[in-house]
Scaffold this active site. Structure first.
Site, PDB file in Angstrom:
ATOM      1  N   GLY A 143       0.807  -1.209   0.000  1.00 56.22           N
ATOM      2  CA  GLY A 143       0.000   0.000   0.000  1.00 56.22           C
ATOM      3  C   GLY A 143       0.839   1.258   0.000  1.00 56.22           C
ATOM      4  N   GLY A 198       5.877   4.638  -8.528  1.00 54.46           N
ATOM      5  CA  GLY A 198       6.617   3.396  -8.761  1.00 54.46           C
ATOM      6  C   GLY A 198       5.687   2.201  -8.811  1.00 54.46           C
ATOM      7  N   HIS A 199       4.776   2.125  -7.841  1.00 52.68           N
ATOM      8  CA  HIS A 199       3.781   1.049  -7.867  1.00 52.68           C
ATOM      9  C   HIS A 199       2.908   1.142  -9.123  1.00 52.68           C
ATOM     10  CE1 HIS A 199       4.289   1.421  -3.336  1.00 52.68           C
ATOM     11  NE2 HIS A 199       4.590   0.149  -3.552  1.00 52.68           N
ATOM     12  N   ARG A 205       8.439   5.010   1.932  1.00 53.67           N
ATOM     13  CA  ARG A 205       9.127   5.598   3.090  1.00 53.67           C
ATOM     14  C   ARG A 205       9.630   7.018   2.810  1.00 53.67           C
ATOM     15  NH1 ARG A 205      10.370   0.013   3.945  1.00 53.67           N
ATOM     16  NH2 ARG A 205       9.771  -0.629   6.057  1.00 53.67           N
TER      17      ARG A 205
END
Length: 302
Positions: free
Chosen positions: A32, A37-38, A202
């Site tokens: 999640g 990028g995801h 992050r």
């Protein structure tokens, strides 16, 4: 509208329907807090498959007791909006811990009981030196997800290069059919358009000064090493020397280097002289309290 499935039994029923309709399924497993990028991985799946499924599960087994499981960002509503910006026909799998670990799970690996997947001789090198628990947790959760989803194709980012290579090896070693090792695709790292910082969930922990002035120095160090390699340098010492000005500057600004190393892409052993097979240069650095990782390929295609 995104199709949301939280129960394994329901997802397996959906998967049987796709098989009967001869539809291919692409899979993007995530924790999640989705970023570009995801979404780049999801786009690759949408282009390559009849159906795309994305999982969101923050996996306790890959966090050590001192790591940020409780504070890891959870942004489901925003994640759904991001997926729907790409397609209204994505299936989202959002299991809870009880579904994935029916006998329970401890963050402390020494207290875990039951079946887990370990990559012996591989998971304790590179990133595994600093995070010895990590790849056991990753290999276990991905095996579980592959067993549930049975994807024809799965997509992982190069930012987590050791993870992706270990999972390809796991599929080969365990004779996994869905996906095969060849159908586990590694997609180049997505980067910030302004400063080339590798996109990561992050990154949200970084202050503005850390994000703009300190964190990008890690990629600049790796890129300097790539330029040295491209100019003919083949020794570990020479390539790592090329990174030192940027690493030193980052340290002057308060960053702490965890590791920076050149490794073989198959064995993960340290490489002193880069041969025809190439190598991976990877690094981890603390910027404030945030641990960033990045890597670059030297004469290597994965």
């Amino acid at each position: 509208m995104t199709r949301i499935v939280s129960k394994i039994a329901e997802l397996r029923q959906w998967r049987v329907q796709q098989l009967s309709n001869r539809n291919t399924v692409g899979f993007v497993p995530t924790m999640g807090a989705l970023h570009q990028g995801h979404l780049k991985l999801v786009e690759e799946s949408l282009k390559s498959s009849n159906n795309t499924i994305v999982s969101i599960f923050v996996n306790p087994a890959q966090f050590a007791p001192h790591e940020d499981l409780d504070t890891y960002p959870r942004t489901l509503k925003r994640d759904i909006e991001a997926l729907e910006s790409l397609s209204k026909d994505i299936t989202l799998f959002t299991p809870n811990v009880q579904e994935i670990y029916p006998n329970g799970i401890q963050q402390d690996a020494s207290k875990q009981v039951g079946a887990f997947v370990e990559m012996l001789g591989l998971g304790n090198k590179m990133e595994g030196i600093s995070r010895p628990h990590f790849f056991r947790g990753v290999a276990t959760i991905v095996t579980k997800l592959f067993n549930v989803v049975q994807p024809d194709l799965a997509f992982f980012g190069q930012k987590d290069v050791q993870q992706a290579l270990i999972l390809k090896r796991m599929c080969r070693d365990l004779l996994v059919q869905y996906p095969t090792s060849q159908n586990l695709k590694i997609v180049p790292t997505a980067r910030d358009a302004v400063n080339n910082l590798a996109l990561s969930s992050r990154n949200a922990y970084l202050s503005e000064q850390e994000r703009t002035e300190v964190a990008p120095l890690l990629y600049k160090a790796l890129n300097a090493a790539k330029e040295a390699y491209d100019s003919g340098v083949r020794t570990r010492e020479g390539i790592i020397d090329a990174t030192r000005p940027y690493i030193s500057l980052a340290q002057q600004k308060g960053a702490k280097l965890d590791y920076l190393e050149i490794n073989d892409a198959t064995t993960f052993e340290v490489v002193n002289d880069i041969g025809m097979d190439g190598a991976v240069l990877s690094a981890a650095m603390y910027v404030g309290k945030t641990r960033l990782i990045d890597n670059i390929l030297l004469g290597l295609t994965i």
